[in-house]
Design an enzyme around this catalytic site. Structure first.
Site, PDB file in Angstrom:
ATOM      1  CB  THR A  27      -7.779 -46.417   5.458  1.00 26.07           C
ATOM      2  OG1 THR A  27      -7.855 -46.043   4.088  1.00 26.07           O
ATOM      3  CG2 THR A  27      -7.899 -47.908   5.576  1.00 26.07           C
ATOM      4  CD  GLN A  53       9.723 -35.905 -14.045  1.00 23.26           C
ATOM      5  OE1 GLN A  53      10.006 -37.040 -14.439  1.00 23.26           O
ATOM      6  NE2 GLN A  53       9.131 -35.008 -14.807  1.00 23.26           N
TER       7      GLN A  53
HETATM    8  N1  ASP Z   1      -8.140 -43.051   0.770  1.00 23.44           N
HETATM    9  C1  ASP Z   1      -7.677 -43.161   2.141  1.00 23.44           C
HETATM   10  C2  ASP Z   1      -7.409 -41.763   2.661  1.00 23.44           C
HETATM   11  O1  ASP Z   1      -6.427 -41.183   2.283  1.00 23.44           O
HETATM   12  C3  ASP Z   1      -6.460 -43.969   2.196  1.00 23.44           C
HETATM   13  C4  ASP Z   1      -5.887 -44.178   3.575  1.00 23.44           C
HETATM   14  O2  ASP Z   1      -6.251 -43.591   4.552  1.00 23.44           O
HETATM   15  O3  ASP Z   1      -4.960 -45.004   3.662  1.00 23.44           O
HETATM   16  O4  ASP Z   1      -8.166 -41.246   3.438  1.00 23.44           O
END
Ligand code: ASP
Length: 344
Positions: free
Chosen positions: A14, A276
């Site tokens: 992200t 878990q």
């Molecule tokens: N979907 C993204 C990833 O894991 C989420 C993130 O980076 O926070 O690349």
């Protein structure tokens, strides 16, 4: 600039994404552009760093063992020319990559820190700059005292193979529920030097263990599970992370379930019991149900996270010739990934 040189491997996630008509997606060159535009990244408190952008950049939910290998090989090739490594990575599978790298990078003598962000750098409230800058400062200040794979995220400095994504919304997205944090960063840096693994003098050169084609799976127990479906899964794997209840318990009165486990372990499938609850330990000697699992050949993964247990299974199945050795080493602390229960 600071005195150290850091290799920054930008894998994806992200942090460097751009908003597209189909949602946030990695955009080549975008992260480098934002770093270049931010004067904070040229602060004298930071080390000198060289950024390598991977191609393609990946959302970490698309990553697998082949990608871990690519990062490990990249680190092996680069590490002698640098004081440490920063891996910029998506959060979704960051804990798996951190655990896998901790095993694959044998004789690691320098720090590898993995970070990312919950919000992309292009958003005004992004947590990305803080995670990057603090990781770089950790490397600048302490590179010669840390020789392990770590995660830094939202003020928490964690052992990589103990880390877990515990939050999908807040900035403190990772923690290590079964191990105290290696450090906490607020106004000050408070590092837990008793826990941090230092470089070992005279160690052998860094070696990357290739993770091969072993087939493993994870299965979470639930009330009402049909032994048959677990049996089908066990037919096609060499190793299974079995996420059991409480302190590693399972429905031992279900004869079909126990028989499926017994037949699989007799065929050589390595079945590792992990708890878990996010905080806890699978101690199979504690309850009758646990003892029954030991009797059918299941082994205890103690307080390993499911992520670490899965990565370790893949690592050992690639490295060891005998199933017995894989079973023994799964229950042995190799990189600080597990602690044995206190007697009594
Ligand atoms: N979907 C993204 C990833 O894991 C989420 C993130 O980076 O926070 O690349």
């Amino acid at each position: 600039m600071g005195k150290r040189r850091i290799y920054v491997a930008y894998v994806g996630g992200t942090i460097g994404m751009r908003n597209t008509p189909r949602g946030f997606a990695p955009a080549p060159g975008f992260l480098a552009q934002q770093l270049a535009e931010n004067p904070l990244l040229r602060s004298p408190e930071l080390p000198e760093f060289v950024l390598k952008e991977y191609d393609p950049l990946l959302d970490s939910s698309n990553m697998g063992p082949g990608d871990w290998l690519r990062i490990a090989e990249d680190i092996r090739v680069q590490i002698d020319q640098f004081d440490g490594v920063l891996v910029i990575h998506g959060t979704d599978t960051m804990a798996y990559t951190a655990a896998a790298l901790s095993f694959m990078l044998e004789n690691l003598g320098k720090p590898v820190i993995i970070t990312g962000s919950q919000m992309p750098l292009c958003r005004i409230r992004s947590d990305g700059f803080d995670n990057l800058i603090t990781s770089l400062i950790l490397l600048e200040r302490y590179a010669d005292r840390i020789a392990e794979v770590c995660v830094y995220f939202g003020g928490r400095f964690l052992r990589g193979n103990r880390s877990k994504k515990i939050d999908g919304e807040f900035f403190a997205a990772f923690d290590s529920p079964n191990l105290p944090r290696l450090g906490t960063v607020g106004i000050d840096f408070e590092l837990n030097w008793d826990l941090i693994r230092p470089p070992i003098p005279g160690r052998a050169p860094l070696r990357v263990q290739v993770i091969g084609d072993a087939t493993v799976a994870a299965f979470r127990l639930f009330p009402g599970l049909k032994a048959e479906s677990l049996g089908h899964m066990l037919e096609s794997v060499q190793g299974l992370v079995l996420e059991c209840y409480g302190s590693g318990n399972a429905p031992h009165r279900d004869k079909a379930f126990m028989e499926v486990l017994r037949q699989a372990t007799a065929r050589g499938v390595v079945i590792v019991d992990v708890p878990q609850p996010i905080h806890g330990c699978a101690d199979l000697s504690l309850y009758e149900t646990g003892q029954a699992l030991l009797d059918v050949g299941v082994i205890s993964g103690f307080d390993m996270t499911p992520e670490a247990a899965l990565a370790k299974l893949l690592y050992l199945l690639a490295r060891e010739d005998s199933v017995e050795q894989v079973r023994a080493l799964m229950q042995t602390d190799l990189r600080g990934e597990l602690s044995l229960p206190e007697p009594g």
